[in-house]
Design a protein around this motif. Structure first.
Motif, PDB file in Angstrom:
ATOM      1  N   ILE A 336       0.846  -1.190   0.000  1.00  0.00           N
ATOM      2  CA  ILE A 336       0.000   0.000   0.000  1.00  0.00           C
ATOM      3  C   ILE A 336       0.885   1.245   0.000  1.00  0.00           C
ATOM      4  O   ILE A 336       1.867   1.328   0.762  1.00  0.00           O
ATOM      5  N   VAL A 337       0.525   2.208  -0.856  1.00  0.00           N
ATOM      6  CA  VAL A 337       1.239   3.489  -0.867  1.00  0.00           C
ATOM      7  C   VAL A 337       0.239   4.622  -0.688  1.00  0.00           C
ATOM      8  O   VAL A 337      -0.955   4.474  -0.971  1.00  0.00           O
ATOM      9  N   ASP A 338       0.750   5.747  -0.221  1.00  0.00           N
ATOM     10  CA  ASP A 338      -0.101   6.922  -0.058  1.00  0.00           C
ATOM     11  C   ASP A 338      -0.138   7.730  -1.351  1.00  0.00           C
ATOM     12  O   ASP A 338       0.335   7.275  -2.405  1.00  0.00           O
ATOM     13  N   GLU A 339      -0.665   8.939  -1.283  1.00  0.00           N
ATOM     14  CA  GLU A 339      -0.833   9.749  -2.488  1.00  0.00           C
ATOM     15  C   GLU A 339       0.488  10.232  -3.067  1.00  0.00           C
ATOM     16  O   GLU A 339       0.531  10.745  -4.189  1.00  0.00           O
ATOM     17  N   MET A 358      -4.283   4.166   8.333  1.00  0.00           N
ATOM     18  CA  MET A 358      -4.631   4.761   7.047  1.00  0.00           C
ATOM     19  C   MET A 358      -5.363   6.082   7.229  1.00  0.00           C
ATOM     20  O   MET A 358      -5.065   7.082   6.567  1.00  0.00           O
ATOM     21  N   TYR A 359      -6.320   6.084   8.152  1.00  0.00           N
ATOM     22  CA  TYR A 359      -7.101   7.300   8.393  1.00  0.00           C
ATOM     23  C   TYR A 359      -6.198   8.430   8.890  1.00  0.00           C
ATOM     24  O   TYR A 359      -6.285   9.566   8.413  1.00  0.00           O
ATOM     25  N   GLU A 360      -5.332   8.101   9.830  1.00  0.00           N
ATOM     26  CA  GLU A 360      -4.443   9.115  10.398  1.00  0.00           C
ATOM     27  C   GLU A 360      -3.423   9.602   9.382  1.00  0.00           C
ATOM     28  O   GLU A 360      -2.874  10.696   9.515  1.00  0.00           O
ATOM     29  N   HIS A 361      -3.183   8.784   8.348  1.00  0.00           N
ATOM     30  CA  HIS A 361      -2.218   9.156   7.313  1.00  0.00           C
ATOM     31  C   HIS A 361      -2.898   9.843   6.124  1.00  0.00           C
ATOM     32  O   HIS A 361      -2.270  10.081   5.095  1.00  0.00           O
ATOM     33  N   GLY A 362      -4.181  10.152   6.261  1.00  0.00           N
ATOM     34  CA  GLY A 362      -4.844  10.953   5.246  1.00  0.00           C
ATOM     35  C   GLY A 362      -5.581  10.202   4.165  1.00  0.00           C
ATOM     36  O   GLY A 362      -5.991  10.804   3.158  1.00  0.00           O
ATOM     37  N   ALA A 363      -5.804   8.890   4.338  1.00  0.00           N
ATOM     38  CA  ALA A 363      -6.444   8.100   3.288  1.00  0.00           C
ATOM     39  C   ALA A 363      -7.925   8.416   3.111  1.00  0.00           C
ATOM     40  O   ALA A 363      -8.534   7.976   2.128  1.00  0.00           O
ATOM     41  N   ALA A 364      -8.512   9.175   4.038  1.00  0.00           N
ATOM     42  CA  ALA A 364      -9.907   9.581   3.863  1.00  0.00           C
ATOM     43  C   ALA A 364     -10.019  10.801   2.956  1.00  0.00           C
ATOM     44  O   ALA A 364     -11.090  11.078   2.406  1.00  0.00           O
ATOM     45  N   ASP A 365      -8.917  11.518   2.808  1.00  0.00           N
ATOM     46  CA  ASP A 365      -8.925  12.741   1.998  1.00  0.00           C
ATOM     47  C   ASP A 365      -8.221  12.581   0.658  1.00  0.00           C
ATOM     48  O   ASP A 365      -8.544  13.270  -0.307  1.00  0.00           O
ATOM     49  N   LYS A 366      -7.244  11.688   0.619  1.00  0.00           N
ATOM     50  CA  LYS A 366      -6.481  11.442  -0.601  1.00  0.00           C
ATOM     51  C   LYS A 366      -6.580   9.971  -0.985  1.00  0.00           C
ATOM     52  O   LYS A 366      -6.807   9.113  -0.138  1.00  0.00           O
ATOM     53  N   ARG A 367      -6.402   9.681  -2.260  1.00  0.00           N
ATOM     54  CA  ARG A 367      -6.437   8.291  -2.703  1.00  0.00           C
ATOM     55  C   ARG A 367      -5.136   7.567  -2.346  1.00  0.00           C
ATOM     56  O   ARG A 367      -4.038   8.014  -2.719  1.00  0.00           O
ATOM     57  N   HIS A 368      -5.288   6.472  -1.600  1.00  0.00           N
ATOM     58  CA  HIS A 368      -4.166   5.569  -1.364  1.00  0.00           C
ATOM     59  C   HIS A 368      -4.391   4.337  -2.237  1.00  0.00           C
ATOM     60  O   HIS A 368      -5.528   4.007  -2.585  1.00  0.00           O
ATOM     61  N   TRP A 369      -3.298   3.660  -2.581  1.00  0.00           N
ATOM     62  CA  TRP A 369      -3.384   2.606  -3.589  1.00  0.00           C
ATOM     63  C   TRP A 369      -2.803   1.282  -3.091  1.00  0.00           C
ATOM     64  O   TRP A 369      -1.747   1.265  -2.454  1.00  0.00           O
ATOM     65  N   LEU A 370      -3.516   0.210  -3.371  1.00  0.00           N
ATOM     66  CA  LEU A 370      -3.004  -1.138  -3.176  1.00  0.00           C
ATOM     67  C   LEU A 370      -2.346  -1.535  -4.486  1.00  0.00           C
ATOM     68  O   LEU A 370      -3.016  -1.726  -5.504  1.00  0.00           O
ATOM     69  N   LEU A 415       0.569   9.444  -9.452  1.00  0.00           N
ATOM     70  CA  LEU A 415       1.736   9.379  -8.571  1.00  0.00           C
ATOM     71  C   LEU A 415       2.993   9.769  -9.330  1.00  0.00           C
ATOM     72  O   LEU A 415       3.039   9.684 -10.567  1.00  0.00           O
ATOM     73  N   ASP A 416       4.016  10.147  -8.600  1.00  0.00           N
ATOM     74  CA  ASP A 416       5.317  10.443  -9.200  1.00  0.00           C
ATOM     75  C   ASP A 416       5.988   9.123  -9.571  1.00  0.00           C
ATOM     76  O   ASP A 416       6.275   8.306  -8.692  1.00  0.00           O
ATOM     77  N   PRO A 417       6.256   8.873 -10.864  1.00  0.00           N
ATOM     78  CA  PRO A 417       6.859   7.596 -11.284  1.00  0.00           C
ATOM     79  C   PRO A 417       8.178   7.296 -10.588  1.00  0.00           C
ATOM     80  O   PRO A 417       8.442   6.139 -10.234  1.00  0.00           O
ATOM     81  N   ALA A 418       9.003   8.310 -10.370  1.00  0.00           N
ATOM     82  CA  ALA A 418      10.307   8.080  -9.743  1.00  0.00           C
ATOM     83  C   ALA A 418      10.137   7.624  -8.292  1.00  0.00           C
ATOM     84  O   ALA A 418      10.850   6.721  -7.830  1.00  0.00           O
TER      85      ALA A 418
END
Length: 545
Positions: A336-339, A358-370, A415-418
């Motif tokens: 899992i990665v963040d935005e 996840m919630y505390e890391h902002g996943a409710a406001d930004k898309r996080h990805w599996l 996401l940033d490819p690098a």
């Protein structure tokens, strides 16, 4: 029992309500169950149907050591040093009464089986153990006759499995033995349905088993009956006002009322007021709108832990549809990665911890990805992602992305490819070495429970290097609320002065959890609901002798 002869009203027909009604009947009361929906079973019917019961009778029979001291040390550690005397008393009462509740149901006819290797959820805490989870054996729905037709998910045609099969069925394509087990499960289901049986497993098996007991005890059930208000006379709750078919009615209950109608997970206004949340991804049933909570608060009930929930990371399948992420997070070949494209946690930890993280890391406001390896979705079987129609739906709506390269995947996810490439390069190094130097994924017994034991060197770490690459939107979902009205160790609802409101009890997700903000082990939610339904009904029985 005639439907119009009752002295104790139970609001809700899930585990808390059914167990409470059964216990009330055993104690000499005449309970009536009312249910808002036109189907019964509550959230319990949609669940895995397991209960976390330390020192249960099956553990004793199997000769597995589990002492009161170990269970108490574990639960006290989770409740925390800041817990007050009332919270500690409620936790201790749960540990004392949960085995008695399970024994009572066994005496009434529930056929318990045990998941003897499921680990508790916090392996770093004192008193941690395994095998404390029990569940109903698969059940034939024919036993409840016409009542089966209005059970929640009665129409669901799936094999009756037990909790220990969740992981093995997910890995069915990884070995001939597991494939054969899956085949036997499917063929067995087809044979049973051909024989006109109605095979039920998990939460449906549990609720049907409980309903059979309620029917034998002639406990009446009124469907499509919504709680509107509580009737208070001389400072005591003496009944309810309900609405059915557009008509309101007063139902008197001199022995009291047990609120067992779930929480407020589907009530946007309450979640905004009490949790400060504009967005949420709940897996609770549609009727979980807080009716009982609102009615109790209206007569002065105090509340507790309303800012929290039973967290469950969930992939977003549609605008209003989620899929539970259990093995998805723990099996090798995903992360899992963040935005920004960076990892930020051990993805395989228990869902209560990962969802909150996840919630505390902002996943409710930004898309996080599996992020998933190309072979991952072919090697393992998942409820949503393994179905071509659902996969195509998710692709069309942007909740699932596919690309031939990591850079291409990053661009499609915004996401940033690098950064994503660097994240995967580092993670792949951990997978090759067998040790996650950043977050320790796969180091604990719990992490490994949902992983792949045939994968080495670490059953939870697998390289992400095979195209096509996949990414699914993952959210800080929940199973419902774990806060609600405040209760004491007898399940009595308390007022603002911490004094019991005479005649009013609560159990389940509409009341504050006896575990604080933790989730001790598999089945903790249903165990707390059933145990406090039992405790509350027994107290009402004693108070009305």
């Amino acid at each position: 029992m005639a439907e119009d002869i009752f002295d104790f009203i139970v609001v809700g027909s899930g585990a808390a309500g059914l167990v409470g009604a059964i216990a009330a009947s055993r104690c000499g009361l005449r309970p009536l169950i009312i249910e808002k929906a036109d189907i019964w079973g509550g959230t319990t019917a949609t669940s895995g149907g397991v209960l976390w019961v330390p020192q249960n009778d099956l553990m004793v029979a199997d000769g597995d050591p589990d002492t009161a001291e170990e269970a108490r040390a574990y639960l006290h550690a989770l409740v925390g040093e800041e817990a007050d005397d009332r919270a500690i008393a409620r936790a201790d009462m749960f540990l004392q009464e949960a085995p008695l509740m399970a024994r009572m149901l066994a005496e009434e006819g529930v056929h318990w089986i045990r998941n003897d290797d499921h680990p508790d959820y916090y392996p770093d805490q004192p008193g941690w153990g395994r095998g404390r989870t029990i569940e109903s054996a698969p059940y034939d729905g024919r036993k409840i006759g016409k009542r089966f037709a209005d059970m929640r998910l009665a129409e669901l045609d799936v094999p009756a499995i037990v909790s220990g099969q969740f992981g093995t069925l997910t890995r069915a394509k990884t070995s001939l033995g597991l494939f054969a087990e899956a085949a036997r499960t499917v063929v067995g289901h087809k044979i049973r349905t051909w024989l006109k049986q109605k095979p039920l497993g998990n939460g449906r098996a549990l609720t049907a088993s409980l309903m059979e007991i309620a029917m034998k005890r002639a406990i009446p059930l009124r469907l499509s009956t919504r709680l509107v208000d509580l009737i208070v006379e001389d400072g005591a709750v003496k009944g309810v006002v309900v609405e059915s078919g557009g008509q309101r009615e007063r139902l008197h209950a001199p022995a009291g009322v047990l609120l067992a109608a779930g929480g407020f997970a589907r009530n946007a206004a309450l979640r905004k007021e009490l949790q400060g949340r504009d967005s949420f991804w709940t897996n609770a049933i549609p009727e979980d709108e807080g009716d009982a909570f609102i009615a109790a608060r209206a007569i002065g009930a105090a509340t507790d832990l309303t800012d929290d929930c039973w967290w469950m990371p969930s992939i977003q399948v549609g605008p209003d549809q989620n899929g539970l992420a259990l093995g998805l997070r723990a099996l090798p070949g995903s992360l899992i990665v963040d935005e920004t494209g960076r990892r930020y946690m051990d993805e395989a930890r228990c869902y209560m911890v990962t969802g909150k993280t996840m919630y505390e890391h902002g996943a409710a406001d930004k898309r996080h990805w599996l992020i998933m390896d190309g072979k991952y979705l072919n090697r393992y079987i998942f409820t949503e992602l393994s179905q071509q129609s659902i996969r195509e739906q998710m692709l069309a709506q942007g909740y699932l992305v596919q690309a031939p390269t990591i850079a291409g995947l990053a661009e499609r996810c915004g996401l940033d490819p690098a950064i994503l490439t660097a994240t995967l390069d580092r993670f792949n190094g951990f997978a090759r070495s067998g040790h996650d130097a950043d977050f320790g994924r796969g180091d604990t017994e719990y992490d490994r429970y949902w992983a792949d034991p045939r994968h080495h060197p670490n059953p939870s770490l697998g390289e992400i290097r095979n195209a096509p690459f996949w990414a699914a939107v993952i959210r800080p979902g929940d199973l419902g609320c774990n806060g609600g009205v405040k209760t004491d160790l007898h399940g009595r609802v308390l007022n603002a002065a911490d004094r019991p409101i005479t005649g009013l009890y609560a159990a389940g997700n509409g009341s504050a959890s006896p575990f604080g903000k933790s989730y001790p082990g598999a089945g903790a939610t249903i165990a707390a609901a059933a145990t406090y339904g039992y405790i509350a009904a027994c107290h009402a029985g004693r108070a009305n002798r």
